[in-house]
Design a protein around this motif. Structure first.
Motif, PDB file in Angstrom:
ATOM      1  N   ILE A  97       0.810  -1.034   0.133  1.00  0.00           N
ATOM      2  CA  ILE A  97      -0.174   0.027   0.158  1.00  0.00           C
ATOM      3  C   ILE A  97       0.856   1.230   0.021  1.00  0.00           C
ATOM      4  O   ILE A  97       1.664   1.214   0.784  1.00  0.00           O
ATOM      5  CB  ILE A  97      -0.983  -0.150   1.322  1.00  0.00           C
ATOM      6  CG1 ILE A  97      -1.948  -1.237   1.324  1.00  0.00           C
ATOM      7  CG2 ILE A  97      -1.762   1.311   1.227  1.00  0.00           C
ATOM      8  CD1 ILE A  97      -2.556  -1.291   2.515  1.00  0.00           C
ATOM      9  N   SER A  98       0.496   2.085  -0.990  1.00  0.00           N
ATOM     10  CA  SER A  98       1.232   3.564  -1.013  1.00  0.00           C
ATOM     11  C   SER A  98       0.214   4.569  -0.530  1.00  0.00           C
ATOM     12  O   SER A  98      -0.709   4.748  -1.229  1.00  0.00           O
ATOM     13  CB  SER A  98       1.744   3.769  -2.172  1.00  0.00           C
ATOM     14  OG  SER A  98       2.398   4.978  -2.299  1.00  0.00           O
ATOM     15  N   LEU A  99       0.406   5.233   0.548  1.00  0.00           N
ATOM     16  CA  LEU A  99      -0.364   6.487   1.000  1.00  0.00           C
ATOM     17  C   LEU A  99       0.116   7.553   0.683  1.00  0.00           C
ATOM     18  O   LEU A  99       1.209   7.963   0.956  1.00  0.00           O
ATOM     19  CB  LEU A  99      -0.755   6.058   2.700  1.00  0.00           C
ATOM     20  CG  LEU A  99      -1.241   4.948   3.099  1.00  0.00           C
ATOM     21  CD1 LEU A  99      -0.925   4.787   4.608  1.00  0.00           C
ATOM     22  CD2 LEU A  99      -2.470   4.479   2.660  1.00  0.00           C
ATOM     23  N   ILE A 100      -0.677   8.630   0.277  1.00  0.00           N
ATOM     24  CA  ILE A 100      -0.198   9.797  -0.234  1.00  0.00           C
ATOM     25  C   ILE A 100      -1.404  10.977   0.282  1.00  0.00           C
ATOM     26  O   ILE A 100      -2.261  11.048   0.297  1.00  0.00           O
ATOM     27  CB  ILE A 100      -0.526   9.894  -1.841  1.00  0.00           C
ATOM     28  CG1 ILE A 100       0.407   8.774  -2.453  1.00  0.00           C
ATOM     29  CG2 ILE A 100       0.075  11.336  -2.467  1.00  0.00           C
ATOM     30  CD1 ILE A 100      -0.320   8.588  -4.004  1.00  0.00           C
ATOM     31  N   SER A 118       4.546   4.075   2.791  1.00  0.00           N
ATOM     32  CA  SER A 118       4.318   2.846   2.171  1.00  0.00           C
ATOM     33  C   SER A 118       4.641   1.522   3.232  1.00  0.00           C
ATOM     34  O   SER A 118       5.534   1.713   4.236  1.00  0.00           O
ATOM     35  CB  SER A 118       5.119   2.691   0.936  1.00  0.00           C
ATOM     36  OG  SER A 118       4.937   3.721  -0.083  1.00  0.00           O
ATOM     37  N   GLY A 119       4.002   0.608   2.969  1.00  0.00           N
ATOM     38  CA  GLY A 119       4.123  -0.639   3.714  1.00  0.00           C
ATOM     39  C   GLY A 119       3.156  -1.697   3.223  1.00  0.00           C
ATOM     40  O   GLY A 119       2.584  -1.819   2.125  1.00  0.00           O
ATOM     41  N   SER A 120       3.455  -3.032   3.656  1.00  0.00           N
ATOM     42  CA  SER A 120       2.713  -4.235   3.342  1.00  0.00           C
ATOM     43  C   SER A 120       2.473  -5.275   4.370  1.00  0.00           C
ATOM     44  O   SER A 120       2.773  -5.135   5.494  1.00  0.00           O
ATOM     45  CB  SER A 120       3.646  -4.832   2.288  1.00  0.00           C
ATOM     46  OG  SER A 120       4.953  -5.312   2.846  1.00  0.00           O
ATOM     47  N   SER A 158      -0.060 -13.140   7.375  1.00  0.00           N
ATOM     48  CA  SER A 158      -1.407 -13.432   6.702  1.00  0.00           C
ATOM     49  C   SER A 158      -1.672 -12.215   5.771  1.00  0.00           C
ATOM     50  O   SER A 158      -0.998 -11.127   6.080  1.00  0.00           O
ATOM     51  CB  SER A 158      -2.703 -13.370   7.895  1.00  0.00           C
ATOM     52  OG  SER A 158      -2.672 -12.293   8.466  1.00  0.00           O
ATOM     53  N   GLN A 159      -2.472 -12.365   4.924  1.00  0.00           N
ATOM     54  CA  GLN A 159      -2.832 -11.252   3.921  1.00  0.00           C
ATOM     55  C   GLN A 159      -3.977 -10.317   4.526  1.00  0.00           C
ATOM     56  O   GLN A 159      -4.794 -10.509   5.355  1.00  0.00           O
ATOM     57  CB  GLN A 159      -3.262 -11.618   2.801  1.00  0.00           C
ATOM     58  CG  GLN A 159      -2.097 -12.517   1.920  1.00  0.00           C
ATOM     59  CD  GLN A 159      -2.453 -13.085   0.579  1.00  0.00           C
ATOM     60  OE1 GLN A 159      -3.611 -12.915   0.158  1.00  0.00           O
ATOM     61  NE2 GLN A 159      -1.485 -13.774  -0.183  1.00  0.00           N
ATOM     62  N   TRP A 198       1.002  -2.705   9.891  1.00  0.00           N
ATOM     63  CA  TRP A 198       1.689  -3.324   8.448  1.00  0.00           C
ATOM     64  C   TRP A 198       3.101  -3.355   8.813  1.00  0.00           C
ATOM     65  O   TRP A 198       3.512  -2.996   9.816  1.00  0.00           O
ATOM     66  CB  TRP A 198       1.329  -2.272   7.335  1.00  0.00           C
ATOM     67  CG  TRP A 198       1.838  -0.933   7.388  1.00  0.00           C
ATOM     68  CD1 TRP A 198       2.504  -0.549   8.494  1.00  0.00           C
ATOM     69  CD2 TRP A 198       1.519   0.147   6.373  1.00  0.00           C
ATOM     70  NE1 TRP A 198       2.873   0.958   8.124  1.00  0.00           N
ATOM     71  CE2 TRP A 198       2.308   1.286   7.026  1.00  0.00           C
ATOM     72  CE3 TRP A 198       1.000   0.158   5.251  1.00  0.00           C
ATOM     73  CZ2 TRP A 198       2.359   2.526   6.152  1.00  0.00           C
ATOM     74  CZ3 TRP A 198       1.028   1.252   4.586  1.00  0.00           C
ATOM     75  CH2 TRP A 198       1.741   2.322   5.029  1.00  0.00           C
ATOM     76  N   VAL A 199       3.770  -3.737   7.707  1.00  0.00           N
ATOM     77  CA  VAL A 199       5.358  -3.795   7.625  1.00  0.00           C
ATOM     78  C   VAL A 199       5.590  -2.625   7.083  1.00  0.00           C
ATOM     79  O   VAL A 199       5.461  -2.555   5.717  1.00  0.00           O
ATOM     80  CB  VAL A 199       5.804  -5.200   7.101  1.00  0.00           C
ATOM     81  CG1 VAL A 199       7.333  -4.912   7.205  1.00  0.00           C
ATOM     82  CG2 VAL A 199       5.276  -6.188   7.954  1.00  0.00           C
TER      83      VAL A 199
END
Length: 207
Positions: free
Chosen positions: A32-35, A46-48, A54-55, A95-96
């Motif tokens: 995910i990219s947050l702007i 950004s993070g994932s 788990s997703q 998130w990571v």
């Protein structure tokens, strides 16, 4: 892409149809990219879910968006560094975070086999229908599944969209792309197109 008609490329209503092809693999990590805006420029965080075990669910993504908005609102008028630190603290554990730093704050490095989500939170801003186009040559099947993000059955257009990054896109070289944003002012009576031109590096997916 090279050879693309400039009139078409600069039209924020025309998508690159190859990006809308259906993705074949369903099992994907989410990046995910947050702007948002700050007083001295843009904030991109950004993070994932890579490494979380788990997703992300739709509910967890919604929570990330909401937390981001709350943090930005709490620090309205602050500089980008302040907002970035506040957002990082608020999202800790959700998130990571990505530690990648490119030439542009919008530059990304992501592993293949990823669902890449772009989300903009800025008053009067939204993505145009084109959302994203590539200026670099991309391999067939490298980027597919372009569509507006849907969470819990509700469309997030024009603020969020997703595109799938496939193993065909793995490369030692970054891809140049463009993000298409419509920015309005005066309560929406005036608007302009912003075309932001970062790069994305696609790496081998984690085992």
């Amino acid at each position: 892409m090279p050879g693309l008609d400039p009139a078409t490329f600069f039209d924020g209503n025309v998508t690159q149809s190859v990006l809308e092809e259906k993705s074949t693999a369903e099992d994907r990590a989410t990046f995910i990219s947050l702007i948002a805006e700050a007083k001295d420029g843009f904030v991109v965080v950004s993070g994932s879910d890579i490494g979380l075990g788990s997703q992300f669910s739709d509910t967890e993504i919604t929570d990330i968006f909401t937390t981001f908005a709350h943090s930005v609102d709490q620090h309205a008028g602050a500089d980008a560094a302040t907002i970035r630190m506040a957002v990082g603290a608020a999202l800790a554990g959700k998130w990571v975070p990505s530690s990648y730093v490119g030439e542009s704050p919008f530059d990304e490095t992501v592993p293949a086999q990823t669902r890449l989500i772009f989300h903009v939170y800025s008053q009067g801003w939204g993505f145009e229908p084109a959302r994203i186009k590539f200026k670099s040559d991309v391999p067939a099947g490298g980027f597919t599944g372009l569509e507006w993000l849907t969470l819990n059955g509700v469309s997030s257009a024009p603020y969020s969209f997703k595109i799938d990054v496939n193993t065909d896109a793995v490369s030692a070289d970054a891809y140049e792309f463009a993000l298409y944003v419509k920015a309005s002012q005066d309560a929406g009576h005036q608007a302009t197109r912003l075309i932001i031109d970062p790069k994305i590096l696609v790496e081998i997916p984690p085992v």
